[in-house]
Scaffold this active site. Structure first.
Site, short mmCIF file in Angstrom:
data_model
loop_
_atom_site.label_atom_id
_atom_site.label_comp_id
_atom_site.label_asym_id
_atom_site.label_seq_id
_atom_site.Cartn_x
_atom_site.Cartn_y
_atom_site.Cartn_z
N PHE A 131 0.88 -1.16 0.00
CA PHE A 131 0.00 0.00 0.00
C PHE A 131 0.93 1.22 0.00
CE2 PHE A 131 -2.58 3.34 2.00
CZ PHE A 131 -3.52 3.42 0.99
N ASP A 222 -2.17 -6.59 7.89
CA ASP A 222 -2.85 -5.30 7.79
C ASP A 222 -4.33 -5.62 7.59
OD1 ASP A 222 -4.17 -3.06 6.73
OD2 ASP A 222 -2.37 -2.29 5.74
N PHE A 454 1.08 11.51 -5.54
CA PHE A 454 -0.34 11.46 -5.97
C PHE A 454 -1.23 12.33 -5.09
CE2 PHE A 454 -2.22 8.81 -2.67
CZ PHE A 454 -1.12 8.15 -2.14
C1 LIG Z 1 -4.52 -1.54 3.34
C2 LIG Z 1 -4.25 -0.21 3.91
N1 LIG Z 1 -3.28 -0.07 4.83
C3 LIG Z 1 -3.00 1.13 5.38
C4 LIG Z 1 -3.71 2.25 5.02
C5 LIG Z 1 -3.37 3.58 5.62
O1 LIG Z 1 -4.38 3.93 6.48
P1 LIG Z 1 -4.74 5.46 6.80
O2 LIG Z 1 -5.26 6.07 5.55
O3 LIG Z 1 -5.77 5.35 7.88
O4 LIG Z 1 -3.49 6.10 7.27
C6 LIG Z 1 -4.73 2.14 4.09
C7 LIG Z 1 -5.50 3.33 3.70
O5 LIG Z 1 -6.30 3.35 2.81
C8 LIG Z 1 -5.01 0.88 3.51
O6 LIG Z 1 -5.95 0.72 2.58
#
Ligand SMILES: Cc1ncc(COP(=O)(O)O)c(C=O)c1O
Length: 481
Positions: A131, A222, A454
């Site tokens: 991510f 995650d 982005f």
């Molecule tokens: C799979 C995943 N991990 C981590 C994050 C990061 O989270 P945050 O936007 O709450 O910082 C996201 C955010 O969309 C995510 O989709």
């Protein structure tokens, strides 16, 4: 809940009703063109007053339940020892089975703390897919991110039910190549955000755990979209058809040494946490919480959000909650496919992903096809989507673009926000756009930050294609909508 109509169509019927609403309006197309120009052809730069349907993300935009809102009213704002925290701790224990929990302000804060404790320069971190914020944090601390998903993950016309699976042979090869000591941990994302919200199977997770344990490697999950991943496991993994969402979630968590999530997704709040059953891991991360986030019993969150999270965690185990976005996404994707619009299959969690490489094949990756498509979707509909392609990749150390594995315009379906008529509107405008796809051209950067470009970058359309598209739109629909 899926209900079969008399004509055979399966309709995702909402198992909730609307109690509070927000007024929205559809700005006329000329105004949308001005808004897009001001936003630098980057949908992150738009103001919500100019947006009809906000499908940028489900992050922090899901509708909360009445019980979540009610819980916020009784929060305990104590700096230390807040009762709100202990409600969260109880929910985390009851639903995820973890004894220790560290609240953080959102998912990337969890990644920051985990990275600080476990990543050493020259390490590698294998994962089913990265991510954006995960990769940025781990690389800043000196690690290399290794994406070892199955090859099928990049086939946007696949029927593989678990494109979020890790390739087990590649994982074993990674261990042989780098040795366990250079592997900070192995990370699995439920569901893989950047490659179409694709789930992993429990069979795959169990196999990864076994390989990792044999080499003393920690498994980090995650779980930002854990309830959607659990719902897709229930639907698609034979052994789990009759298993409850709660039991599937428990099994995923029982395999995780460290579990973290962005609470903005499955929990329908704003916040996040890191959880574990390993006292030693907890003790290593804990001192960083007051340093970077806040005291142990609130971390980076407001106590109101902590209360709402304690409720949201329990609610996500309800099959109708876990499945409501997934089913609307399925409906959305199926309707687009009926009209010939190329989308990622099978549909996953989080969003309906339009495949820009097939939608605008005439735009090269160096001219950002997914970014151009996201801008075009807004111009012809007032719907904000998100670019998930080469714009979302930062340049390499030589300043070259890093072509993304996929070029997607992601139309997120936040939980409990949109109805079938919204989706039908989106299908109609995307179909029109597909029929006029030749009018869409590429983009070029005019302002470009070096990290996570982005978010804040500004671009411009090559040959002013935005104006041409708007002209064609007005010929079909007039200038009022
Ligand atoms: C799979 C995943 N991990 C981590 C994050 C990061 O989270 P945050 O936007 O709450 O910082 C996201 C955010 O969309 C995510 O989709």
């Amino acid at each position: 809940m899926n209900i079969c109509l008399a004509n055979g169509r399966v309709l995702p019927v909402e198992m909730h009703q609307v109690k509070i609403v927000q007024k929205k309006s559809l700005t006329p197309v000329d105004q949308r063109l001005t808004a897009m120009e001001e936003a630098g052809y980057n949908t992150f730069g738009l103001r919500t007053r100019d947006i009809f349907m906000d499908m940028l993300t489900d992050s922090g935009t899901n509708a909360m339940s009445d019980n979540q809102l009610a819980a916020m009213m009784v929060s305990d704002d104590a700096y230390a020892g807040s009762e709100s925290f202990y409600k969260l701790k109880d929910s985390v224990q009851a639903v995820f089975g973890f004894a220790h929990v560290l609240p953080v302000h959102q998912g990337r804060a969890a990644e920051h703390l985990i990275s600080k404790v476990f990543i050493k320069p020259t390490d590698v971190v294998p994962m089913n897919y990265h991510f954006t914020t995960t990769k940025a944090h781990f690389e800043m601390d000196g690690a290399k991110v290794l994406e070892i998903c199955i090859d099928e993950a990049f086939n946007t016309q696949s029927t593989n039910p678990f494109k979020g699976n890790m390739d087990l042979e590649k994982f074993e090869e990674t261990i042989r190549t780098y040795g366990p000591d250079r592997i900070s941990f192995v990370r699995m994302e439920a569901t893989t955000n950047l490659i179409g919200g694709q789930p992993f199977s429990l069979g795959n997770l169990k196999a990864i755990k076994e390989i990792a344990s044999n080499h003393g490697i920690l498994l980090v999950v995650d779980g930002s979209l854990i309830s959607e991943n659990a719902y897709l496991i229930k639907q698609r993994e034979k052994a789990y058809h009759d298993v409850s969402i709660q039991d599937i979630i428990s099994e995923i968590c029982s395999l995780s040494d460290i579990f973290y999530l962005s609470g903005r997704k499955s929990c329908s709040v704003r916040g996040g946490f890191i959880a574990t059953n390993d006292k030693n891991i907890h003790t290593r991360i804990m001192p960083l919480l007051p340093l970077f986030e806040g005291f142990l019993t609130y971390g980076g969150m407001s106590t109101k959000e902590i209360e709402a999270m304690a409720v949201g965690i329990r609610e996500m185990t309800d099959v109708d909650v876990a499945g409501c976005s997934v089913e609307l996404i399925r409906y959305f994707a199926e309707r687009l496919i009926e009209n010939g619009v190329p989308v990622v299959t099978p549909p996953g969690g989080l969003a309906c992903h339009v495949d820009a490489m097939r939608f605008v094949p005439h735009i090269r990756q160096t001219s950002y096809p997914a970014g151009a498509l996201a801008a075009a979707v807004y111009l012809c509909s007032g719907i904000r989507s998100m670019e998930r392609g080469t714009v979302s990749m930062d340049r390499d150390e030589h300043g070259n673009d890093v072509p993304s594995d996929l070029e997607l315009a992601r139309l997120a379906v936040p939980r409990r926000i949109y109805s079938i008529s919204h989706i039908e509107y989106a299908v109609d405008r995307l179909t029109w756009l597909f029929e006029h796809r030749d009018l869409i051209q590429g983009l070029e950067f005019i302002e470009e930050p070096s990290v996570l470009r982005f978010f804040l970058g500004k671009l411009q359309p090559l040959d002013n294609w935005g104006e041409n598209l708007v002209r064609a739109f007005k010929e079909t629909f007039g200038s009022e909508c």
